[in-house]
Design an enzyme around this catalytic site. Structure first.
Site, PDB file in Angstrom:
ATOM      1  N   LYS A 198       8.369  25.081 -10.490  1.00 42.23           N
ATOM      2  CA  LYS A 198       7.773  23.779 -10.676  1.00 42.23           C
ATOM      3  C   LYS A 198       8.740  22.940 -10.479  1.00 42.23           C
ATOM      4  O   LYS A 198       8.307  21.603 -10.559  1.00 42.23           O
ATOM      5  CB  LYS A 198       7.455  24.083 -12.906  1.00 42.23           C
ATOM      6  N   ARG A 244       2.531  24.393 -22.973  1.00 41.45           N
ATOM      7  CA  ARG A 244       2.838  25.652 -22.524  1.00 41.45           C
ATOM      8  C   ARG A 244       1.954  26.641 -23.425  1.00 41.45           C
ATOM      9  O   ARG A 244       2.318  28.070 -23.467  1.00 41.45           O
ATOM     10  CB  ARG A 244       4.224  26.697 -23.042  1.00 41.45           C
ATOM     11  N   ARG A 253      18.767  31.842  -8.918  1.00 39.14           N
ATOM     12  CA  ARG A 253      18.751  30.318  -8.951  1.00 39.14           C
ATOM     13  C   ARG A 253      20.090  29.780  -9.506  1.00 39.14           C
ATOM     14  O   ARG A 253      21.246  30.614 -10.287  1.00 39.14           O
ATOM     15  CB  ARG A 253      17.744  29.965 -10.109  1.00 39.14           C
ATOM     16  N   ARG A 267      22.390  30.087 -14.732  1.00 37.90           N
ATOM     17  CA  ARG A 267      21.475  29.074 -16.185  1.00 37.90           C
ATOM     18  C   ARG A 267      21.631  30.476 -17.418  1.00 37.90           C
ATOM     19  O   ARG A 267      21.040  31.500 -16.719  1.00 37.90           O
ATOM     20  CB  ARG A 267      20.377  28.790 -16.733  1.00 37.90           C
ATOM     21  N   ARG A 269      10.694  36.058 -20.865  1.00 39.56           N
ATOM     22  CA  ARG A 269      10.246  34.738 -20.616  1.00 39.56           C
ATOM     23  C   ARG A 269       9.077  35.384 -19.846  1.00 39.56           C
ATOM     24  O   ARG A 269       7.475  34.397 -20.196  1.00 39.56           O
ATOM     25  CB  ARG A 269      11.066  33.529 -19.468  1.00 39.56           C
TER      26      ARG A 269
HETATM   27  P1  AP5 Z   1      12.117  26.017 -10.000  1.00 35.80           P
HETATM   28  O1  AP5 Z   1      11.738  25.339  -9.079  1.00 35.80           O
HETATM   29  O2  AP5 Z   1      13.625  26.567 -10.666  1.00 35.80           O
HETATM   30  O3  AP5 Z   1      11.397  27.618 -11.106  1.00 35.80           O
HETATM   31  P2  AP5 Z   1      10.773  26.970 -12.195  1.00 35.80           P
HETATM   32  O4  AP5 Z   1       9.289  27.096 -12.416  1.00 35.80           O
HETATM   33  O5  AP5 Z   1      11.104  25.379 -12.610  1.00 35.80           O
HETATM   34  O6  AP5 Z   1      11.222  27.979 -13.551  1.00 35.80           O
HETATM   35  P3  AP5 Z   1      11.694  27.184 -14.312  1.00 35.80           P
HETATM   36  O7  AP5 Z   1      12.370  29.074 -14.972  1.00 35.80           O
HETATM   37  O8  AP5 Z   1      12.546  26.658 -14.342  1.00 35.80           O
HETATM   38  O9  AP5 Z   1      10.909  27.211 -15.588  1.00 35.80           O
HETATM   39  P4  AP5 Z   1      11.453  28.078 -17.302  1.00 35.80           P
HETATM   40  O10 AP5 Z   1       9.481  27.255 -17.429  1.00 35.80           O
HETATM   41  O11 AP5 Z   1      10.718  28.786 -17.080  1.00 35.80           O
HETATM   42  O12 AP5 Z   1      12.432  27.165 -17.608  1.00 35.80           O
HETATM   43  P5  AP5 Z   1      11.982  26.052 -18.515  1.00 35.80           P
HETATM   44  O13 AP5 Z   1      13.216  24.685 -18.141  1.00 35.80           O
HETATM   45  O14 AP5 Z   1      10.827  24.858 -18.440  1.00 35.80           O
HETATM   46  O15 AP5 Z   1      12.680  27.394  -8.574  1.00 35.80           O
HETATM   47  C1  AP5 Z   1      13.219  29.084  -9.650  1.00 35.80           C
HETATM   48  C2  AP5 Z   1      14.328  29.307  -8.091  1.00 35.80           C
HETATM   49  O16 AP5 Z   1      13.531  29.362  -7.088  1.00 35.80           O
HETATM   50  C3  AP5 Z   1      15.408  28.213  -7.861  1.00 35.80           C
HETATM   51  O17 AP5 Z   1      16.135  29.044  -7.053  1.00 35.80           O
HETATM   52  C4  AP5 Z   1      14.629  27.870  -6.382  1.00 35.80           C
HETATM   53  O18 AP5 Z   1      15.260  26.961  -5.325  1.00 35.80           O
HETATM   54  C5  AP5 Z   1      13.571  28.662  -5.744  1.00 35.80           C
HETATM   55  N1  AP5 Z   1      12.688  28.668  -5.324  1.00 35.80           N
HETATM   56  C6  AP5 Z   1      11.244  27.008  -5.390  1.00 35.80           C
HETATM   57  N2  AP5 Z   1      10.845  26.988  -5.132  1.00 35.80           N
HETATM   58  C7  AP5 Z   1      10.618  28.405  -3.802  1.00 35.80           C
HETATM   59  C8  AP5 Z   1       9.859  28.618  -2.629  1.00 35.80           C
HETATM   60  N3  AP5 Z   1       8.605  28.029  -2.632  1.00 35.80           N
HETATM   61  N4  AP5 Z   1      10.352  29.734  -2.048  1.00 35.80           N
HETATM   62  C9  AP5 Z   1      11.387  30.063  -2.596  1.00 35.80           C
HETATM   63  N5  AP5 Z   1      12.569  29.649  -3.619  1.00 35.80           N
HETATM   64  C10 AP5 Z   1      12.143  28.874  -4.566  1.00 35.80           C
HETATM   65  O19 AP5 Z   1      11.882  26.289 -19.999  1.00 35.80           O
HETATM   66  C11 AP5 Z   1      13.120  27.502 -20.087  1.00 35.80           C
HETATM   67  C12 AP5 Z   1      12.935  27.591 -22.295  1.00 35.80           C
HETATM   68  O20 AP5 Z   1      12.948  26.042 -22.412  1.00 35.80           O
HETATM   69  C13 AP5 Z   1      12.008  27.801 -22.269  1.00 35.80           C
HETATM   70  O21 AP5 Z   1      12.117  29.557 -22.209  1.00 35.80           O
HETATM   71  C14 AP5 Z   1      11.676  27.785 -23.664  1.00 35.80           C
HETATM   72  O22 AP5 Z   1      12.633  28.282 -24.941  1.00 35.80           O
HETATM   73  C15 AP5 Z   1      12.469  26.410 -23.924  1.00 35.80           C
HETATM   74  N6  AP5 Z   1      11.131  25.641 -23.479  1.00 35.80           N
HETATM   75  C16 AP5 Z   1      10.320  24.400 -22.186  1.00 35.80           C
HETATM   76  N7  AP5 Z   1       9.604  24.445 -22.390  1.00 35.80           N
HETATM   77  C17 AP5 Z   1       8.869  24.820 -23.537  1.00 35.80           C
HETATM   78  C18 AP5 Z   1       7.548  24.301 -24.253  1.00 35.80           C
HETATM   79  N8  AP5 Z   1       6.816  22.729 -23.534  1.00 35.80           N
HETATM   80  N9  AP5 Z   1       6.940  24.667 -24.928  1.00 35.80           N
HETATM   81  C19 AP5 Z   1       8.587  25.950 -26.174  1.00 35.80           C
HETATM   82  N10 AP5 Z   1       9.642  25.926 -25.269  1.00 35.80           N
HETATM   83  C20 AP5 Z   1       9.517  25.373 -24.533  1.00 35.80           C
END
Ligand code: AP5
Length: 215
Positions: free
Chosen positions: A13, A88, A127, A160, A171
């Site tokens: 994402k 979410r 990552r 991270r 997660r």
């Molecule tokens: P990346 O693009 O970083 O993936 P992502 O989908 O953004 O994954 P996240 O882990 O950041 O999502 P998340 O939803 O768990 O985390 P968030 O910060 O929102 O890609 C991942 C890796 O793959 C990278 O190394 C990238 O380079 C690689 N990659 C990407 N595309 C690729 C491809 N096509 N081929 C190969 N490699 C590829 O949330 C973290 C925490 O915050 C949550 O657990 C929760 O505690 C809290 N939180 C955040 N939002 C909320 C909410 N709305 N409600 C409640 N709690 C929340």
């Protein structure tokens, strides 16, 4: 236009949002990034969020909703937002609808990035993110040229704290239980577009641009 990027942790994402932002001029609003920024600033919100993030749990709805509404009320978000990591839960989805409709806006498209679980875990485990500019790398798929150093700005790369295998697995469980129901919710509304997120980054971006008809 307002769009949501929906998908599991590690689906890509954040990676795709960056390209879409460059391509469209829309503003990328990522709930996780806002929490991590609050933590770096040492705010109460940041400390509270950390206690949930480190366990792989969701931050309570009311806290996230307040933070997102505050962010999208800023002038730069008037032309359209790419929501990443929000909503979410159904509660968050409804709150977003209410907020947008109060400004005669609505979610135009929900891009659902579909990636199998084993690939998600590998992406998360590999990552690395730059402390200075936020660029993202992957030790398995596209490592930085020099170990732990950002190609873009020379900053330090870090992993991270919620990207350990144990927390990543949890997660994913939380995602399946609490966020996956949103896929059906948006499908029923007719706004869901499925994107095959297994392919190379540029191919995924191309599919998104084609799906949004914004080439
Ligand atoms: P990346 O693009 O970083 O993936 P992502 O989908 O953004 O994954 P996240 O882990 O950041 O999502 P998340 O939803 O768990 O985390 P968030 O910060 O929102 O890609 C991942 C890796 O793959 C990278 O190394 C990238 O380079 C690689 N990659 C990407 N595309 C690729 C491809 N096509 N081929 C190969 N490699 C590829 O949330 C973290 C925490 O915050 C949550 O657990 C929760 O505690 C809290 N939180 C955040 N939002 C909320 C909410 N709305 N409600 C409640 N709690 C929340």
């Amino acid at each position: 236009m307002d769009i949501i990027l929906l998908g599991a942790p590690g689906a890509g994402k954040g990676t795709q949002a960056k390209y879409l932002e460059e391509h469209t001029g829309m503003i990328h609003v990522a709930s996780g990034d806002l929490f991590r920024a609050a933590l770096r600033q040492g705010t109460e919100l940041g400390m509270l969020a950390k206690s949930y993030m480190d366990r792989g749990e969701l931050v309570p709805d009311e806290v996230v909703i307040r933070m997102i509404i505050e962010r999208i009320s800023q002038p730069d978000c008037r032309q359209g937002v790419i929501f990443d990591g929000f909503p979410r839960t159904r509660e968050q989805a409804r709150a977003l609808e209410v907020e947008l409709s109060a400004h005669a806006r609505r979610i135009d498209h929900v891009l659902y990035l579909r990636v199998p679980e084993d690939m998600l875990l590998r992406r998360i485990a590999g990552r690395q993110t730059c402390k200075t500019c936020g660029s993202t790398y992957n030790m398995f798929y596209f490592p930085s040229k020099r170990p732990d150093i950002c190609d873009e700005c020379g900053g330090r790369l870090y992993q991270r704290s919620d990207d350990t295998m144990e927390t990543a697995r949890h997660r994913l469980e939380v995602y399946f239980a609490q966020t996956m129901p949103l896929i059906e919710y948006y499908r029923e509304q007719g706004s869901l577009i499925e994107i095959d997120g297994r392919r190379e980054i540029s191919q995924v971006t191309r599919s998104m641009i084609d799906a949004l008809n914004i080439a």
